[in-house]
Design a protein around this motif. Structure first.
Motif: not given
Length: 351
Positions: A91-95, A159-162
Protein backbone atom coordinates in the motif's frame (compact mmCIF):
# COMPACT_ATOMS: atom_id res chain seq x y z
CA UNK A 1 21.14 6.77 27.48
CA UNK A 2 21.83 6.27 31.20
CA UNK A 3 18.86 5.96 33.59
CA UNK A 4 18.58 5.02 37.24
CA UNK A 5 18.37 1.32 36.44
CA UNK A 6 21.18 1.30 33.88
CA UNK A 7 21.46 2.05 30.19
CA UNK A 8 18.41 2.38 27.93
CA UNK A 9 19.03 0.75 24.55
CA UNK A 10 16.58 1.89 21.88
CA UNK A 11 15.46 -0.33 19.00
CA UNK A 12 13.54 0.97 15.97
CA UNK A 13 12.62 -2.02 13.77
CA UNK A 14 12.27 -1.47 10.04
CA UNK A 15 8.65 -0.50 9.22
CA UNK A 16 7.84 -0.85 12.92
CA UNK A 17 7.45 -4.61 12.49
CA UNK A 18 9.29 -7.57 13.98
CA UNK A 19 9.09 -11.20 12.93
CA UNK A 20 8.29 -13.82 15.56
CA UNK A 21 11.95 -14.93 15.83
CA UNK A 22 13.06 -11.31 16.17
CA UNK A 23 10.60 -10.55 18.97
CA UNK A 24 11.41 -13.74 20.86
CA UNK A 25 15.11 -13.00 20.41
CA UNK A 26 14.65 -9.47 21.71
CA UNK A 27 12.84 -10.79 24.80
CA UNK A 28 15.72 -13.20 25.44
CA UNK A 29 18.23 -10.37 25.00
CA UNK A 30 16.31 -8.11 27.39
CA UNK A 31 16.44 -10.85 30.03
CA UNK A 32 20.07 -11.78 29.39
CA UNK A 33 21.64 -8.34 29.01
CA UNK A 34 19.11 -6.06 30.75
CA UNK A 35 16.66 -6.24 33.63
CA UNK A 36 13.84 -7.70 31.53
CA UNK A 37 11.84 -4.46 31.30
CA UNK A 38 10.89 -3.20 27.83
CA UNK A 39 9.47 0.25 27.16
CA UNK A 40 7.27 1.14 24.17
CA UNK A 41 7.96 4.69 22.99
CA UNK A 42 5.53 7.24 21.58
CA UNK A 43 7.42 6.95 18.27
CA UNK A 44 6.71 3.24 17.92
CA UNK A 45 10.11 2.11 19.14
CA UNK A 46 11.34 -0.16 21.92
CA UNK A 47 13.74 0.44 24.79
CA UNK A 48 15.53 -2.36 26.61
CA UNK A 49 16.17 -1.22 30.17
CA UNK A 50 18.74 -1.98 32.83
CA UNK A 51 21.71 -2.66 30.57
CA UNK A 52 25.14 -2.43 32.19
CA UNK A 53 28.19 -0.92 30.51
CA UNK A 54 29.65 -4.43 30.37
CA UNK A 55 26.58 -5.82 28.57
CA UNK A 56 26.06 -2.97 26.12
CA UNK A 57 28.34 -4.25 23.35
CA UNK A 58 27.14 -7.90 23.53
CA UNK A 59 23.55 -6.67 23.42
CA UNK A 60 24.24 -4.49 20.38
CA UNK A 61 25.90 -7.43 18.66
CA UNK A 62 22.93 -9.68 19.41
CA UNK A 63 20.46 -7.10 18.09
CA UNK A 64 22.52 -6.58 14.94
CA UNK A 65 22.63 -10.34 14.33
CA UNK A 66 18.80 -10.37 14.49
CA UNK A 67 18.58 -7.51 12.00
CA UNK A 68 17.06 -5.15 14.58
CA UNK A 69 19.76 -2.48 14.49
CA UNK A 70 22.18 -1.32 11.84
CA UNK A 71 25.70 -2.62 12.55
CA UNK A 72 26.87 0.83 11.43
CA UNK A 73 26.10 3.24 14.28
CA UNK A 74 25.75 6.12 11.81
CA UNK A 75 23.08 4.23 9.88
CA UNK A 76 21.16 3.47 13.06
CA UNK A 77 21.21 7.14 14.06
CA UNK A 78 18.89 8.29 11.26
CA UNK A 79 15.75 10.20 12.23
CA UNK A 80 12.85 7.93 13.23
CA UNK A 81 10.12 7.06 10.73
CA UNK A 82 6.71 6.22 12.24
CA UNK A 83 4.18 4.26 10.21
CA UNK A 84 0.47 3.98 10.84
CA UNK A 85 0.43 0.32 11.94
CA UNK A 86 -2.63 -0.55 9.84
CA UNK A 87 -0.48 -0.59 6.66
CA UNK A 88 -0.69 -3.56 4.31
CA UNK A 89 2.04 -4.91 2.00
CA UNK A 90 2.26 -2.84 -1.16
CA UNK A 91 0.00 0.00 0.00
CA UNK A 92 1.00 3.66 -0.16
CA UNK A 93 2.24 3.80 3.44
CA UNK A 94 4.63 0.86 3.00
CA UNK A 95 5.74 1.97 -0.47
CA UNK A 96 6.63 5.50 0.62
CA UNK A 97 8.23 4.33 3.85
CA UNK A 98 10.50 1.86 2.06
CA UNK A 99 11.51 4.51 -0.46
CA UNK A 100 12.32 6.98 2.32
CA UNK A 101 14.31 4.44 4.32
CA UNK A 102 16.37 3.63 1.23
CA UNK A 103 17.23 7.31 0.76
CA UNK A 104 17.92 8.42 4.33
CA UNK A 105 21.53 9.20 3.41
CA UNK A 106 20.25 11.99 1.16
CA UNK A 107 18.75 13.88 4.11
CA UNK A 108 20.70 16.71 5.72
CA UNK A 109 21.95 16.35 9.29
CA UNK A 110 18.78 17.06 11.29
CA UNK A 111 18.33 18.10 14.93
CA UNK A 112 18.17 15.14 17.37
CA UNK A 113 14.41 14.88 17.92
CA UNK A 114 13.22 15.47 14.34
CA UNK A 115 11.23 12.63 12.78
CA UNK A 116 8.84 11.54 10.03
CA UNK A 117 5.29 10.14 10.00
CA UNK A 118 4.03 8.09 7.04
CA UNK A 119 0.28 8.11 7.58
CA UNK A 120 -1.13 7.41 4.12
CA UNK A 121 -4.07 5.24 5.17
CA UNK A 122 -7.72 6.24 4.67
CA UNK A 123 -7.38 9.10 7.17
CA UNK A 124 -4.59 10.38 9.42
CA UNK A 125 -4.12 8.50 12.69
CA UNK A 126 -0.75 9.90 13.81
CA UNK A 127 -1.69 13.58 14.03
CA UNK A 128 -0.94 13.73 17.75
CA UNK A 129 2.22 11.63 17.63
CA UNK A 130 5.58 13.42 17.50
CA UNK A 131 6.80 13.99 13.93
CA UNK A 132 8.02 17.00 11.96
CA UNK A 133 7.35 15.94 8.36
CA UNK A 134 4.00 14.23 7.78
CA UNK A 135 2.61 12.38 4.77
CA UNK A 136 -1.18 12.21 5.11
CA UNK A 137 -4.45 12.33 3.17
CA UNK A 138 -6.33 15.54 2.51
CA UNK A 139 -10.07 16.05 2.79
CA UNK A 140 -10.54 14.49 -0.67
CA UNK A 141 -8.28 11.49 -0.03
CA UNK A 142 -5.27 12.79 -2.00
CA UNK A 143 -1.75 12.53 -0.60
CA UNK A 144 -0.18 15.60 0.98
CA UNK A 145 3.11 16.47 2.66
CA UNK A 146 2.53 18.64 5.72
CA UNK A 147 5.05 20.41 7.91
CA UNK A 148 4.18 19.87 11.56
CA UNK A 149 2.48 22.89 13.09
CA UNK A 150 1.02 24.02 9.75
CA UNK A 151 -2.68 23.66 9.03
CA UNK A 152 -2.24 22.81 5.34
CA UNK A 153 0.02 20.62 3.23
CA UNK A 154 1.17 20.40 -0.38
CA UNK A 155 -0.09 17.90 -2.94
CA UNK A 156 2.29 15.00 -3.68
CA UNK A 157 2.16 11.57 -5.29
CA UNK A 158 3.52 8.18 -4.23
CA UNK A 159 6.19 8.52 -6.91
CA UNK A 160 7.51 11.94 -5.86
CA UNK A 161 6.78 11.85 -2.13
CA UNK A 162 10.36 11.21 -1.02
CA UNK A 163 11.76 13.85 -3.40
CA UNK A 164 9.50 16.42 -1.73
CA UNK A 165 10.41 15.20 1.76
CA UNK A 166 14.12 15.56 1.02
CA UNK A 167 13.57 19.04 -0.43
CA UNK A 168 11.54 20.13 2.61
CA UNK A 169 14.18 18.88 5.05
CA UNK A 170 16.84 20.78 3.09
CA UNK A 171 14.76 23.96 3.28
CA UNK A 172 14.22 23.38 7.01
CA UNK A 173 17.95 23.33 7.67
CA UNK A 174 18.89 26.22 5.37
CA UNK A 175 16.14 28.45 6.79
CA UNK A 176 17.16 28.15 10.45
CA UNK A 177 15.56 24.88 11.45
CA UNK A 178 18.59 23.83 13.48
CA UNK A 179 18.04 26.78 15.80
CA UNK A 180 14.32 26.07 16.13
CA UNK A 181 14.99 22.38 16.77
CA UNK A 182 11.52 21.21 15.68
CA UNK A 183 9.32 22.03 12.71
CA UNK A 184 6.40 23.18 14.90
CA UNK A 185 8.66 25.88 16.40
CA UNK A 186 10.07 26.98 13.03
CA UNK A 187 8.43 30.26 11.99
CA UNK A 188 9.93 30.66 8.50
CA UNK A 189 7.36 30.71 5.66
CA UNK A 190 7.20 27.49 3.69
CA UNK A 191 8.95 27.53 0.30
CA UNK A 192 6.14 25.82 -1.62
CA UNK A 193 2.38 26.08 -1.86
CA UNK A 194 0.62 24.42 1.05
CA UNK A 195 -3.13 24.74 0.56
CA UNK A 196 -4.53 21.23 1.12
CA UNK A 197 -6.30 20.75 4.44
CA UNK A 198 -5.70 17.30 5.98
CA UNK A 199 -8.58 14.94 6.64
CA UNK A 200 -9.95 14.70 10.19
CA UNK A 201 -8.02 12.53 12.64
CA UNK A 202 -9.14 8.92 12.51
CA UNK A 203 -10.49 7.49 15.77
CA UNK A 204 -7.94 5.34 17.59
CA UNK A 205 -10.38 2.46 18.05
CA UNK A 206 -11.06 2.40 14.29
CA UNK A 207 -7.34 2.40 13.51
CA UNK A 208 -6.64 -0.45 15.93
CA UNK A 209 -9.58 -2.42 14.50
CA UNK A 210 -8.06 -2.09 11.02
CA UNK A 211 -4.72 -3.53 12.14
CA UNK A 212 -3.97 -7.18 11.29
CA UNK A 213 -4.11 -8.79 14.71
CA UNK A 214 -4.86 -8.46 18.41
CA UNK A 215 -3.97 -5.25 20.25
CA UNK A 216 -1.92 -5.91 23.39
CA UNK A 217 -1.91 -2.88 25.67
CA UNK A 218 1.07 -1.89 27.84
CA UNK A 219 0.15 0.53 30.65
CA UNK A 220 2.60 3.43 30.87
CA UNK A 221 4.36 1.90 27.87
CA UNK A 222 6.06 -0.81 29.94
CA UNK A 223 5.96 -4.57 29.42
CA UNK A 224 8.14 -7.31 30.88
CA UNK A 225 10.00 -9.65 28.56
CA UNK A 226 8.49 -12.72 30.26
CA UNK A 227 4.97 -11.31 29.84
CA UNK A 228 5.62 -10.56 26.19
CA UNK A 229 6.98 -14.05 25.57
CA UNK A 230 3.80 -15.53 27.06
CA UNK A 231 1.70 -13.35 24.73
CA UNK A 232 3.58 -14.73 21.72
CA UNK A 233 1.28 -17.74 21.30
CA UNK A 234 1.56 -20.10 18.36
CA UNK A 235 -0.77 -17.94 16.23
CA UNK A 236 1.47 -14.87 16.36
CA UNK A 237 3.81 -14.73 13.35
CA UNK A 238 4.90 -11.09 13.69
CA UNK A 239 4.47 -8.05 15.93
CA UNK A 240 3.83 -4.45 14.89
CA UNK A 241 4.76 -1.59 17.16
CA UNK A 242 2.34 1.27 17.72
CA UNK A 243 2.84 4.73 19.22
CA UNK A 244 -0.17 4.12 21.50
CA UNK A 245 1.43 1.98 24.23
CA UNK A 246 0.54 -1.28 22.66
CA UNK A 247 1.54 -3.95 20.18
CA UNK A 248 -0.33 -5.57 17.29
CA UNK A 249 0.07 -9.34 17.50
CA UNK A 250 -0.20 -10.33 13.83
CA UNK A 251 -2.08 -13.57 13.26
CA UNK A 252 -3.74 -13.62 16.68
CA UNK A 253 -7.50 -13.13 16.21
CA UNK A 254 -8.29 -13.14 19.93
CA UNK A 255 -9.98 -10.24 21.74
CA UNK A 256 -7.96 -7.01 21.85
CA UNK A 257 -7.29 -4.88 24.88
CA UNK A 258 -9.34 -1.70 24.99
CA UNK A 259 -7.28 1.16 23.47
CA UNK A 260 -9.45 3.56 25.49
CA UNK A 261 -8.35 2.04 28.82
CA UNK A 262 -7.40 5.02 31.04
CA UNK A 263 -4.14 3.28 31.95
CA UNK A 264 -3.04 3.55 28.31
CA UNK A 265 -3.64 7.31 28.13
CA UNK A 266 -2.28 8.25 31.57
CA UNK A 267 1.31 9.53 31.53
CA UNK A 268 3.75 8.58 34.26
CA UNK A 269 7.54 8.32 34.15
CA UNK A 270 9.31 5.43 35.93
CA UNK A 271 9.88 7.63 39.00
CA UNK A 272 11.97 6.54 41.96
CA UNK A 273 14.03 4.44 42.27
CA UNK A 274 14.32 3.87 38.50
CA UNK A 275 15.24 7.49 37.80
CA UNK A 276 17.87 9.29 39.92
CA UNK A 277 16.10 12.63 39.32
CA UNK A 278 12.87 11.44 40.96
CA UNK A 279 12.12 11.67 44.67
CA UNK A 280 8.71 9.96 44.49
CA UNK A 281 7.11 6.74 43.27
CA UNK A 282 4.87 7.56 40.31
CA UNK A 283 3.20 4.64 38.57
CA UNK A 284 1.37 3.02 41.49
CA UNK A 285 -0.24 6.38 42.22
CA UNK A 286 -1.01 6.98 38.55
CA UNK A 287 -2.66 3.55 38.26
CA UNK A 288 -4.91 4.33 41.23
CA UNK A 289 -5.90 7.71 39.84
CA UNK A 290 -6.31 6.78 36.16
CA UNK A 291 -10.00 5.70 36.34
CA UNK A 292 -10.90 8.92 38.18
CA UNK A 293 -8.74 11.64 36.60
CA UNK A 294 -8.77 12.30 32.86
CA UNK A 295 -5.74 13.77 31.08
CA UNK A 296 -3.39 12.93 33.96
CA UNK A 297 0.40 13.24 34.12
CA UNK A 298 2.36 12.04 37.15
CA UNK A 299 6.00 13.12 36.93
CA UNK A 300 8.85 12.16 39.22
CA UNK A 301 10.47 15.57 38.82
CA UNK A 302 10.04 18.89 37.03
CA UNK A 303 11.67 17.61 33.81
CA UNK A 304 8.41 15.97 32.72
CA UNK A 305 10.05 13.28 30.59
CA UNK A 306 6.89 11.21 30.13
CA UNK A 307 4.95 14.16 28.73
CA UNK A 308 6.62 17.42 27.68
CA UNK A 309 3.25 19.02 26.82
CA UNK A 310 0.62 20.23 29.27
CA UNK A 311 -1.95 17.98 30.92
CA UNK A 312 -5.29 18.72 32.51
CA UNK A 313 -3.94 17.50 35.85
CA UNK A 314 -0.21 17.25 36.53
CA UNK A 315 1.42 15.97 39.70
CA UNK A 316 5.12 16.79 39.95
CA UNK A 317 7.39 15.14 42.49
CA UNK A 318 9.48 17.44 44.68
CA UNK A 319 11.39 16.57 47.87
CA UNK A 320 9.38 13.42 48.46
CA UNK A 321 5.95 15.01 47.94
CA UNK A 322 3.82 16.11 45.00
CA UNK A 323 2.88 19.53 43.66
CA UNK A 324 -0.49 19.76 41.91
CA UNK A 325 -1.04 21.99 38.86
CA UNK A 326 -3.94 22.21 36.42
CA UNK A 327 -3.76 22.63 32.63
CA UNK A 328 0.00 22.82 32.89
CA UNK A 329 3.30 21.06 32.30
CA UNK A 330 5.34 19.28 34.93
CA UNK A 331 7.08 21.79 37.19
CA UNK A 332 4.56 24.58 36.51
CA UNK A 333 3.49 26.86 39.39
CA UNK A 334 1.25 24.64 41.56
CA UNK A 335 -2.13 25.21 43.17
CA UNK A 336 -1.24 22.77 45.97
CA UNK A 337 2.20 21.76 47.22
CA UNK A 338 3.78 18.99 49.27
CA UNK A 339 0.92 16.51 48.88
CA UNK A 340 1.33 12.91 50.02
CA UNK A 341 -0.13 10.11 47.85
CA UNK A 342 -2.87 9.47 50.43
CA UNK A 343 -3.91 13.12 50.28
CA UNK A 344 -4.05 13.02 46.50
CA UNK A 345 -6.13 9.84 46.46
CA UNK A 346 -8.60 11.40 48.90
CA UNK A 347 -8.66 14.67 46.93
CA UNK A 348 -9.79 12.91 43.76
CA UNK A 349 -12.05 10.33 45.47
CA UNK A 350 -9.89 7.45 44.22
CA UNK A 351 -9.84 5.45 47.48
Amino acid sequence: MMAGDGLLVRVRPRLGRMSRPQMLGLCDAALRFGNGHIDLTNRAGLQIRGVSDHNHLPLAQALAAMGLIDPDAAGDAHAPVILNPDWTPGDDTETIALALLDRMDELPALPPKVGFAIDAGPAPALTHRPADFRIERDMNGALILRADGRDCGMAISVENAVDHVIALTAWFMTSGGAQAGRMARHAAPLPQCADRMPAPQRELAATIAACPGRFLGAPFGRIDADTLRMAMNEKVHAVRLTPWRGLIMEGDDGPSDNPADPLLSTDACPGAPGCPQASVHTRDLAAQLAPYVADLHVSGCAKGCARPTQAGTVLTGRDGGFDLALNARAGAPPVRTGLAPSQIIALFGAS
